[in-house]
Write an enzyme that holds these catalytic residues in place. Structure first.
Site, PDB file in Angstrom:
ATOM      1  N   HIS A  53       0.854  -1.188   0.000  1.00 14.14           N
ATOM      2  CA  HIS A  53       0.000   0.000   0.000  1.00 14.14           C
ATOM      3  C   HIS A  53       0.891   1.240   0.000  1.00 14.14           C
ATOM      4  CE1 HIS A  53      -3.911  -1.951   1.780  1.00 14.14           C
ATOM      5  NE2 HIS A  53      -3.396  -2.634   0.772  1.00 14.14           N
ATOM      6  N   GLU A  55       1.067   3.944   1.788  1.00 13.98           N
ATOM      7  CA  GLU A  55       1.636   4.404   3.064  1.00 13.98           C
ATOM      8  C   GLU A  55       2.793   3.509   3.501  1.00 13.98           C
ATOM      9  OE1 GLU A  55      -1.505   3.743   2.345  1.00 13.98           O
ATOM     10  OE2 GLU A  55      -2.906   5.085   3.379  1.00 13.98           O
ATOM     11  N   CYS A  83      -5.839   2.406   5.599  1.00 10.91           N
ATOM     12  CA  CYS A  83      -6.563   1.188   5.978  1.00 10.91           C
ATOM     13  C   CYS A  83      -6.019   0.685   7.325  1.00 10.91           C
ATOM     14  CB  CYS A  83      -6.389   0.132   4.891  1.00 10.91           C
ATOM     15  SG  CYS A  83      -4.775  -0.673   4.939  1.00 10.91           S
ATOM     16  N   CYS A  86      -2.285  -0.152   7.270  1.00 11.42           N
ATOM     17  CA  CYS A  86      -1.422   1.026   7.220  1.00 11.42           C
ATOM     18  C   CYS A  86      -1.470   1.802   8.532  1.00 11.42           C
ATOM     19  CB  CYS A  86      -1.797   1.905   6.036  1.00 11.42           C
ATOM     20  SG  CYS A  86      -1.380   1.127   4.453  1.00 11.42           S
TER      21      CYS A  86
END
Ligand SMILES: [Zn+2]
Length: 156
Positions: A53, A55, A83, A86
């Site tokens: 992801h 991040e 999310c 993260c």
């Protein structure tokens, strides 16, 4: 650069990621002392990595840049509300602040719904979709006992 310029950068990274066909519409940057020290884009499908992801990628890049496992005095700007994975990574990295542009509700509208993870976390282990069961052995705590007495460990 200002706060909105950093966010503009995160959004631009997300936009570029989509137009390049590289991954999901998510981008993030890590800032320290007014400078971008890490850029991350969603690379789940292009790198076959479900943890890639934006991040997490930005945190990895920034930590590599700093040669540190913590983001002291750093800020993260991300194109979308993080999310649960993260959020966990962000807490472990310990930046001083996080700014996000779109909300998780915005993401859900285009098929990126992480609400089920929040719901799973609220359930007892035995009621979750993916079974998580304790399997303890007599030597289960050997790593912990060894860590506790280690003279070479780096605490964090
Ligand atoms: Zn995430």
């Amino acid at each position: 650069m200002s706060n909105s310029e950093f966010m503009h950068e995160a959004i631009h990274v997300a936009y570029d990621n989509v137009t390049a066909g590289h991954g999901g519409p998510f981008g993030a940057v890590v800032i320290k002392d007014g400078k971008i020290i890490g850029v991350g884009r969603n690379e789940v499908t292009s790198s076959n990595d479900p943890t890639a992801h934006a991040e997490v990628q930005a945190i990895r890049a920034a930590c590599q840049h700093l040669n540190d496992f913590q983001l002291h005095d750093c800020e993260i700007y991300t194109s979308c509300e993080p999310c649960p994975m993260c959020i966990g990574a962000i807490y472990w990295a310990r930046p001083k602040a996080v700014y996000y542009a779109c909300t998780k509700e915005d993401a859900a509208k285009i098929g990126f719904d992480d609400q089920f993870i929040y719901e799973e976390l609220a359930l007892p282990m035995e009621q979750r979709k993916i079974p998580m069961k304790q399997l303890s052995l007599p030597q289960s705590d050997l790593p912990f006992r060894t860590w506790d007495q280690s003279k070479v460990k780096v605490e964090y």
